[in-house]
Structure formats: structure tokens, C-alpha cells
Design a protein around this motif. Sequence first.
Motif, short mmCIF file in Angstrom:
data_model
loop_
_atom_site.label_atom_id
_atom_site.label_comp_id
_atom_site.label_asym_id
_atom_site.label_seq_id
_atom_site.Cartn_x
_atom_site.Cartn_y
_atom_site.Cartn_z
N VAL A 95 0.82 -1.21 0.00
CA VAL A 95 0.00 0.00 0.00
C VAL A 95 0.86 1.26 0.00
O VAL A 95 2.02 1.23 0.43
CB VAL A 95 -0.95 0.03 1.21
N ASP A 96 0.25 2.35 -0.47
CA ASP A 96 0.94 3.64 -0.45
C ASP A 96 0.67 4.35 0.88
O ASP A 96 0.09 3.76 1.80
CB ASP A 96 0.54 4.49 -1.67
N ALA A 97 1.08 5.61 0.98
CA ALA A 97 0.94 6.36 2.23
C ALA A 97 -0.52 6.53 2.66
O ALA A 97 -0.80 6.68 3.84
CB ALA A 97 1.60 7.72 2.07
N ASP A 98 -1.45 6.47 1.71
CA ASP A 98 -2.88 6.59 2.03
C ASP A 98 -3.54 5.22 2.23
O ASP A 98 -4.76 5.12 2.29
CB ASP A 98 -3.61 7.34 0.91
N ARG A 99 -2.73 4.16 2.29
CA ARG A 99 -3.17 2.77 2.44
C ARG A 99 -3.93 2.25 1.23
O ARG A 99 -4.67 1.28 1.32
CB ARG A 99 -3.98 2.56 3.72
N VAL A 100 -3.77 2.90 0.08
CA VAL A 100 -4.37 2.42 -1.16
C VAL A 100 -3.47 1.34 -1.72
O VAL A 100 -2.24 1.48 -1.76
CB VAL A 100 -4.54 3.57 -2.18
N MET A 101 -4.07 0.24 -2.15
CA MET A 101 -3.30 -0.90 -2.64
C MET A 101 -2.64 -0.58 -3.98
O MET A 101 -3.29 -0.13 -4.91
CB MET A 101 -4.22 -2.11 -2.79
N THR A 102 -1.33 -0.83 -4.05
CA THR A 102 -0.58 -0.62 -5.29
C THR A 102 -0.15 -1.94 -5.91
O THR A 102 0.31 -1.97 -7.05
CB THR A 102 0.66 0.26 -5.03
N GLY A 103 -0.26 -3.03 -5.17
CA GLY A 103 0.12 -4.34 -5.65
C GLY A 103 -0.01 -5.35 -4.53
O GLY A 103 -0.48 -5.03 -3.44
N ALA A 104 0.42 -6.57 -4.81
CA ALA A 104 0.35 -7.63 -3.80
C ALA A 104 1.53 -8.57 -3.95
O ALA A 104 2.14 -8.67 -5.01
CB ALA A 104 -0.95 -8.40 -3.95
#
Length: 148
Positions: free
Chosen positions: A126-135
Motif C-alpha cells: 500500500v501507499d501512504a494513504d493505504r491504497v493498494m498498489t500491488g500484492a
Amino acid sequence: MRAGDVAIPMTTVVESLPAREAARVLAAQDLPGLVVVDAKGRPMTVLAGTQVLRMALPSYCQDDPALARVIDEAAADVIFDGIGDRTVADLLPRNRPELPAVSADATLLEVASVMARSNVPLVAVVDADRVMTGAITLDGLLDRMLGT
């Protein structure tokens, strides 16, 4: 090596998605489960493919798999009619595990630690906003750690 270097893109779904569509995504991408995210793209949990099957199969087939033999192959196509108008939210277990997450700069050892502690073979990056960028999957993590 960092989590962001080994993370792979992964299809996500929201709780309001029709369960039938989630089953299609699982089948089309040959995935064991789908990451469920909130409206902002923050990971919440994993919808296991077995949960989709559990809702689709008649209870008598689950109680006694031998009874599934009474359904011929032509009729098996209608099994997913059992899902009806349910959504992803309807398929999730009541005590659903929270999907573990790490930042892109986490080390592979940190990822392994989080994965082992949570007992979930998938970690969201996740990024700084806790949005998923990958797994990162267990298989992918082991490949990198073992150099295979």
C-alpha cells in the motif's frame, strides 16, 4: 530488495460487486481468491474462491460429496445459479481476516514476518494513504527469497 520491487498487480473487487461477476474474474485470471477493497482502494480482506463455491453448491453436495454424482455434467452448468443476486459482501465470512499490508519500502523479511503472523498467503502493498498498489503472494515471496 523491497516489497515495491516484487509486488505484482492484482485484480481487486468491492463488496457491492455481484458475486457472479467475482466468480468470472476468479476463473478468467486463474486466481485462488480476490482482494476486496473499500471505495478508496484500501485493502480489507480476501474473498477465497472456496467461499464462492460454498455459496454456489447445494448444501446436500457439501454435506455428502458423493451426492454430487447425481448431477450430470449438463446440469452442473446451472450450479452457479445458486449464487443468485448475492454480492461479494454476502460471500464473505462473518469473521473475515483482515488482509495484511506493508509499505512499498518494507523488506522481504518484513513481508515474510507479516505473512507468517497473519497466516494469510497474500500481503497487500500500500501507499501512504493505504491504497493498494500491488500484492505479494506466498509463491512470489518464496521465489524471491530462495532465488528461484
